[in-house]
Structures are given as structure tokens and as C-alpha cells.
Design a protein around this motif. Structure first.
Motif, mmCIF file in Angstrom:
data_model
loop_
_atom_site.group_PDB
_atom_site.id
_atom_site.type_symbol
_atom_site.label_atom_id
_atom_site.label_comp_id
_atom_site.label_asym_id
_atom_site.label_seq_id
_atom_site.Cartn_x
_atom_site.Cartn_y
_atom_site.Cartn_z
ATOM 1 N N MET A 1 24.549 49.004 48.525
ATOM 2 C CA MET A 1 24.426 47.684 47.428
ATOM 3 C C MET A 1 25.861 47.363 46.991
ATOM 4 O O MET A 1 26.886 48.286 46.356
ATOM 5 C CB MET A 1 23.671 48.543 46.236
ATOM 6 N N PRO A 2 26.074 46.088 47.088
ATOM 7 C CA PRO A 2 27.449 45.704 46.553
ATOM 8 C C PRO A 2 27.564 45.924 45.263
ATOM 9 O O PRO A 2 26.935 45.909 44.243
ATOM 10 C CB PRO A 2 27.376 44.038 46.890
ATOM 11 N N LEU A 3 28.975 46.180 45.033
ATOM 12 C CA LEU A 3 29.604 46.282 43.479
ATOM 13 C C LEU A 3 30.287 45.300 43.175
ATOM 14 O O LEU A 3 31.139 45.102 43.821
ATOM 15 C CB LEU A 3 30.269 47.757 43.568
ATOM 16 N N THR A 4 30.435 44.849 41.997
ATOM 17 C CA THR A 4 31.285 43.793 41.563
ATOM 18 C C THR A 4 31.940 44.584 40.486
ATOM 19 O O THR A 4 31.396 45.157 39.277
ATOM 20 C CB THR A 4 30.483 42.432 40.889
ATOM 21 N N LEU A 5 33.283 44.597 40.454
ATOM 22 C CA LEU A 5 34.214 45.163 39.260
ATOM 23 C C LEU A 5 35.122 44.171 38.742
ATOM 24 O O LEU A 5 35.593 43.331 39.311
ATOM 25 C CB LEU A 5 35.032 46.163 40.140
ATOM 26 N N CYS A 6 35.252 44.384 37.229
ATOM 27 C CA CYS A 6 36.132 43.582 36.586
ATOM 28 C C CYS A 6 37.171 44.693 36.329
ATOM 29 O O CYS A 6 36.948 45.712 35.749
ATOM 30 C CB CYS A 6 35.388 43.187 35.234
ATOM 31 N N VAL A 7 38.501 44.263 36.693
ATOM 32 C CA VAL A 7 39.672 44.877 36.668
ATOM 33 C C VAL A 7 40.556 44.351 35.375
ATOM 34 O O VAL A 7 40.984 43.064 35.636
ATOM 35 C CB VAL A 7 40.399 45.188 37.721
ATOM 36 N N LEU A 8 40.800 45.189 34.575
ATOM 37 C CA LEU A 8 41.737 44.765 33.377
ATOM 38 C C LEU A 8 42.938 45.388 33.464
ATOM 39 O O LEU A 8 42.996 46.567 33.245
ATOM 40 C CB LEU A 8 41.023 44.870 31.840
ATOM 41 N N LEU A 9 44.158 44.639 33.505
ATOM 42 C CA LEU A 9 45.428 45.394 33.825
ATOM 43 C C LEU A 9 46.279 45.034 32.659
ATOM 44 O O LEU A 9 46.737 43.814 32.400
ATOM 45 C CB LEU A 9 45.963 45.030 34.980
#
Length: 99
Positions: free
Chosen positions: A1-9
């Protein structure tokens, strides 16, 4: 199952250019793991307590994320990461539809 990640740097103060250089290098590896960088944006103005860069990344599954994170090319530039990035938050997200 595809994963969508929000990355905050969040950068170390004054290290925004180094953060961007590090991310340029490691994000180039994402396609090798079947992933796609959907969006990559940077803060305009703001304060250092806000993220400098926000990314949306889609990966095929958790195994691909784990393999990407363990890539030795990422490890080889960990010193640059430590100098440039004060904090990283990774949030699994899903698109919101109008339905």
C-alpha cells in the motif's frame, strides 16, 4: 500500500543553504526505491521555529521507506545533515477529497 509522507525540516540557524544541499542529494535517491517527490517547498520569511522546507513524498510501502533510510549513500552524508538540520518531523498523510 503506497505511503504519502509529509516531511517538515527545521534548519540549524544560518544553515538553510546546507539543508537544501543535503536534501538535493538524498532526495535524488527516492526514485531508486520506487518513490516520488510530489512537492518540495521552502518557507518565505517566517521565523526559525517554523519549518524551512516541507516535502510530500510518496513511497510504495514501508519496506521502501526503510530501505531508503538505510541507504549507505545517505549515511555517508550524515555529517552534513547533522550540521544543517536541527529537527525533522515525518507525518504520514492522506489526501482530502471533497466527497
Amino acid at each position: 500500500m503506497p505511503l504519502t509522507l509529509c516531511v517538515l525540516l527545521y534548519p540549524v540557524d544560518g544553515q538553510e543553504d546546507q539543508l537544501a544541499a543535503y536534501e538535493d542529494e538524498v532526495l535524488a535517491l527516492i526514485p531508486e526505491y520506487g518513490g516520488t517527490v510530489l512537492s518540495r517547498v521552502r518557507r518565505v520569511g517566517g521565523t526559525t521555529d517554523q519549518p524551512y522546507e516541507v516535502q510530500l513524498i510518496e513511497m510504495p510501502d514501508q519496506a521502501a521507506v526503510d530501505a531508503y533510510q538505510a541507504d549507505p549513500r545517505r549515511s555517508s552524508v550524515a555529517g552534513l545533515r547533522d550540521q544543517a538540520i536541527a529537527r525533522t518531523d515525518v507525518l504520514p498523510v492522506a489526501a482530502v477529497t471533497g466527497d
